[in-house]
Scaffold this active site. Sequence first.
Site, PDB file in Angstrom:
ATOM      1  N   GLU A  32       0.863  -1.164   0.000  1.00 62.36           N
ATOM      2  CA  GLU A  32       0.000   0.000   0.000  1.00 62.36           C
ATOM      3  C   GLU A  32       0.909   1.226   0.000  1.00 62.36           C
ATOM      4  O   GLU A  32       1.810   1.323   0.848  1.00 62.36           O
ATOM      5  CB  GLU A  32      -0.883  -0.001   1.257  1.00 62.36           C
ATOM      6  CG  GLU A  32      -1.832   1.171   1.235  1.00 62.36           C
ATOM      7  CD  GLU A  32      -2.731   1.269   2.465  1.00 62.36           C
ATOM      8  OE1 GLU A  32      -2.681   0.386   3.338  1.00 62.36           O
ATOM      9  OE2 GLU A  32      -3.469   2.270   2.526  1.00 62.36           O
ATOM     10  N   ARG A 259       6.204 -12.907   9.022  1.00 62.72           N
ATOM     11  CA  ARG A 259       6.754 -11.592   8.742  1.00 62.72           C
ATOM     12  C   ARG A 259       8.062 -11.421   9.491  1.00 62.72           C
ATOM     13  O   ARG A 259       8.344 -12.107  10.466  1.00 62.72           O
ATOM     14  CB  ARG A 259       5.773 -10.475   9.073  1.00 62.72           C
ATOM     15  CG  ARG A 259       5.464 -10.260  10.535  1.00 62.72           C
ATOM     16  CD  ARG A 259       4.258  -9.347  10.730  1.00 62.72           C
ATOM     17  NE  ARG A 259       4.521  -7.955  10.428  1.00 62.72           N
ATOM     18  CZ  ARG A 259       3.875  -7.270   9.469  1.00 62.72           C
ATOM     19  NH1 ARG A 259       2.950  -7.845   8.739  1.00 62.72           N
ATOM     20  NH2 ARG A 259       4.136  -6.011   9.257  1.00 62.72           N
ATOM     21  N   LYS A 269       4.887   0.899   9.250  1.00 64.76           N
ATOM     22  CA  LYS A 269       4.914   2.207   8.596  1.00 64.76           C
ATOM     23  C   LYS A 269       4.332   3.291   9.488  1.00 64.76           C
ATOM     24  O   LYS A 269       4.769   4.438   9.447  1.00 64.76           O
ATOM     25  CB  LYS A 269       4.166   2.124   7.265  1.00 64.76           C
ATOM     26  CG  LYS A 269       4.989   1.416   6.190  1.00 64.76           C
ATOM     27  CD  LYS A 269       4.259   1.329   4.882  1.00 64.76           C
ATOM     28  CE  LYS A 269       3.249   0.206   4.890  1.00 64.76           C
ATOM     29  NZ  LYS A 269       2.667  -0.071   3.565  1.00 64.76           N
TER      30      LYS A 269
HETATM   31  P1  ATP Z   1       3.264  -2.260   7.914  1.00 61.19           P
HETATM   32  O1  ATP Z   1       2.394  -3.075   8.835  1.00 61.19           O
HETATM   33  O2  ATP Z   1       4.712  -2.247   8.256  1.00 61.19           O
HETATM   34  O3  ATP Z   1       2.713  -0.907   7.665  1.00 61.19           O
HETATM   35  P2  ATP Z   1       1.981  -3.508   5.763  1.00 61.19           P
HETATM   36  O4  ATP Z   1       1.859  -4.974   5.878  1.00 61.19           O
HETATM   37  O5  ATP Z   1       0.811  -2.658   6.077  1.00 61.19           O
HETATM   38  O6  ATP Z   1       3.244  -3.050   6.560  1.00 61.19           O
HETATM   39  P3  ATP Z   1       1.911  -3.377   2.938  1.00 61.19           P
HETATM   40  O7  ATP Z   1       2.303  -2.212   2.120  1.00 61.19           O
HETATM   41  O8  ATP Z   1       0.486  -3.733   3.005  1.00 61.19           O
HETATM   42  O9  ATP Z   1       2.499  -3.082   4.366  1.00 61.19           O
HETATM   43  O10 ATP Z   1       2.765  -4.667   2.600  1.00 61.19           O
HETATM   44  C1  ATP Z   1       3.182  -5.066   1.338  1.00 61.19           C
HETATM   45  C2  ATP Z   1       3.642  -6.484   1.395  1.00 61.19           C
HETATM   46  O11 ATP Z   1       4.787  -6.577   2.241  1.00 61.19           O
HETATM   47  C3  ATP Z   1       2.588  -7.383   1.978  1.00 61.19           C
HETATM   48  O12 ATP Z   1       2.523  -8.560   1.213  1.00 61.19           O
HETATM   49  C4  ATP Z   1       3.073  -7.663   3.358  1.00 61.19           C
HETATM   50  O13 ATP Z   1       2.640  -8.922   3.775  1.00 61.19           O
HETATM   51  C5  ATP Z   1       4.578  -7.570   3.211  1.00 61.19           C
HETATM   52  N1  ATP Z   1       5.204  -7.174   4.463  1.00 61.19           N
HETATM   53  C6  ATP Z   1       4.948  -6.088   5.204  1.00 61.19           C
HETATM   54  N2  ATP Z   1       5.666  -6.093   6.340  1.00 61.19           N
HETATM   55  C7  ATP Z   1       6.412  -7.218   6.313  1.00 61.19           C
HETATM   56  C8  ATP Z   1       7.374  -7.810   7.201  1.00 61.19           C
HETATM   57  N3  ATP Z   1       7.713  -7.231   8.346  1.00 61.19           N
HETATM   58  N4  ATP Z   1       7.941  -8.983   6.840  1.00 61.19           N
HETATM   59  C9  ATP Z   1       7.619  -9.572   5.685  1.00 61.19           C
HETATM   60  N5  ATP Z   1       6.738  -9.075   4.818  1.00 61.19           N
HETATM   61  C10 ATP Z   1       6.126  -7.916   5.114  1.00 61.19           C
HETATM   62 MG    MG Z   2      -0.439  -1.764   7.071  1.00 58.44          MG
END
Ligand code: ATP
Ligand code: MG
Length: 762
Positions: A32, A259, A269
Amino acid sequence: MAKERKDFLRRIVEEDLHSGRYKEVVTRFPPEPNGFPHIGHAKAISINFGIAEDFGGRCHLRMDDTNPTTEDPVYVEALKDAVRWLGFEWDGEVRYTSDYFQRLYDYAVELIKMGKAYVDSLSEEEIREYRGSVTTAGRRSVYAERSVEENLELFARMRAGEFAEGEHVLRARIDMASPNMKMRDPLLYRIRHASHYRTGDEWSVYPMYDFAHCLSDYIEGVTHSFCTLEFENNREIYDWIIDTLSLSPPRPHQYEFARLNLSYTLMSKRRLLELVESGTVSGWDDPRMPTIAGYRRRGYTAESILRFCEQIGIAKANSLVDVAQLEFCIRDDLNKKVPRVMCVLDPLKVRIVNYEGSEELEAPYYPHDVPKEGSRKLPFSAEIYIDRKDFSQNPPKGYHRFTPEQPVRLRYAYIIRCKEVIKNEEGEITEILAEYYPDSKSGEDSSGIKVKSAIHWVEAGSAKKVQLRLYDRLYKAREPEGMEDLNPDSLKIVEEALIEPAVIEEKPDVRYQFEREGYFYADPIDYSDERPVFNRIVTLKDSWAKKAQEKPVEPKERKRNQAPKEKREEPERESKQDDTLLMSDMERERFADYRERLGLRAEVASTLARDEELSAFFQEALELYEEAENIAKIVANEVAREMKKSRNELAFGAKHVAQLAKMLDRELISTKIAKELFEEMAKSGEEPESIVEKRGLIQISDPETLSPVIEEVLTSNPENLKRYKEGNERLFGFFVGEVLKATAGKANPKVVNTLLRERLKG
Ligand code: ATP
Ligand code: MG
């Protein structure tokens, strides 16, 4: 693909291709655009792009942009930059969920027509209340009874912007009593009156993740949709939507992986945005941020980050990875690549009173084990600077550097000795008067003077002033909770360090090892020849491992329910640490690796690191069996002895040692038997597993077998038993020994201990 041992995701893909379920693998990285990508995203990028690459498929970059209030094109650019910098290229154009808004809307209409979705008009609070709990079923809203026509009309009016936010939502009609709470009529659409960065004010309804994600995957022809574990329960919705719409195959499937969580790091984020907005850091690319832009600005290489992702692997259980492992990866990468130069952080002037004139010394940029060539001239004269910490008037025991009594070598130059220490009124040392030994020049030393170490220096007249930014971990807590855990020393600025001129004039690279200080990177934004600025990428050694003495070193991702190994580290003497100064770059890196990543004890790590043959043998064994501790012990002791004895003509190989270590770890054999086995395999070359099998040496841990032996030992030593009961506790060891003897060393001493203790209690 080259990798031997495949992770579980690759095994799934391989099988799907093999069985013909899909002709080609299509993955996607679906961030996102609401923040800069972080190291966790690097893991997801390396999984999605890496798998597509390994199996000759495609990987899409898709902006999952369904939330108009938080998204921004700046983040889209940051995401594209990050993927490219890591060395990947997405298939075709960047894709956007927002490009599918119309198609998604049409799918929703289809569900309504099938009677599988309805417009609900409960308040947010009521929706929550109606959902029930883990132990009680939910109940359906009265609005679920609306007719298809009414639902269609309301949904169209929602889209047209006729209602306020929260007035209505669109829900799937699934099962309000499902044990999976997510399946209790999940929300598919909600009303948002906000301008979207791409679609503007065109839409007043926005799809929820659960609805948009699976269908976007389907629209793009994705085959394997990899996401993190927290989406495990959403998989049922994913499948329900695709199944209910009876979409024509091929259809995508969702798989979850763990993760990445890093110690000393907050990653989400939201947290990162807080740091940026509060001005705690200078921006998303502040070198202390765990963002890809931050690591890049700090000087990390893409290779080191990918290597890290590969090392941590892909698991199905969440865990905390030690940030030291990432730091190790960058050290390890730079160690093999970058020039070594000299920079003095805290200059102290040394005047060499018996030196006249000047000269230029030739010094290689790379140590001999780095496969790169190149050297520079080092100006030398009577006035030089050394680092203040390399001189001591009251040296602690084991201090190997410069003192009034102890001469020292100037790296690539001469040995000097101290003649006089000059101080100011405050008693601070302002200058040292020294003498050099003319016949001690590095490489042609015939002086016979013994020194304990070599220190770095720069020549006063030619040295350049540089600014250094010494970055350290942003948080001081291993598992930080928030701002209160920030490390106040995460950035120290040295305004006027002195560097040898070649670095500024020749610029052999942008990354360097400043000898004995750390790895540094010419800041890509603030650096200019008038005002050179270097960022410290990482120190040479892990200074945190010592700070966190009581805490165990965590070499690898540890499974959730595996107890931490006990730390049995005696505090190290200063002389021990100083030994590393005399190690070559290579040895020092190896030592650090063994200590930090593998958690070996200093003594064992040092023995292995300093010996080419031993460390090679050790690493070979480690490839076969990954628990380092016992392998390291056997190699540092038994193998080392055997190598000396047999002049490297060993009858056995790494495989033998790996087998031994494994049997020890599994407590199949005792250390005593292990020693016997070692002797035998060293002689015959036979594999320990086969010796064990042939001779029935498997350790006995079964209490039912051991208890009678214990009884036997006790009854045949009545005198000792009596003395023990009268208070002679030292006889406990005697009994254990007797049991071991009676089983020819096969009894598991730990079990014997427990059983005996219990037996003798009463
Ligand atoms: P955050 O929670 O840090 O804001 P998010 O999961 O909301 O991260 P997205 O932009 O939705 O962020 O994630 C994009 C991709 O990266 C998704 O497939 C998510 O599963 C993966 N991702 C995000 N954080 C991690 C992590 N710590 N380890 C592995 N993969 C991750
Ligand atoms: Mg998120």
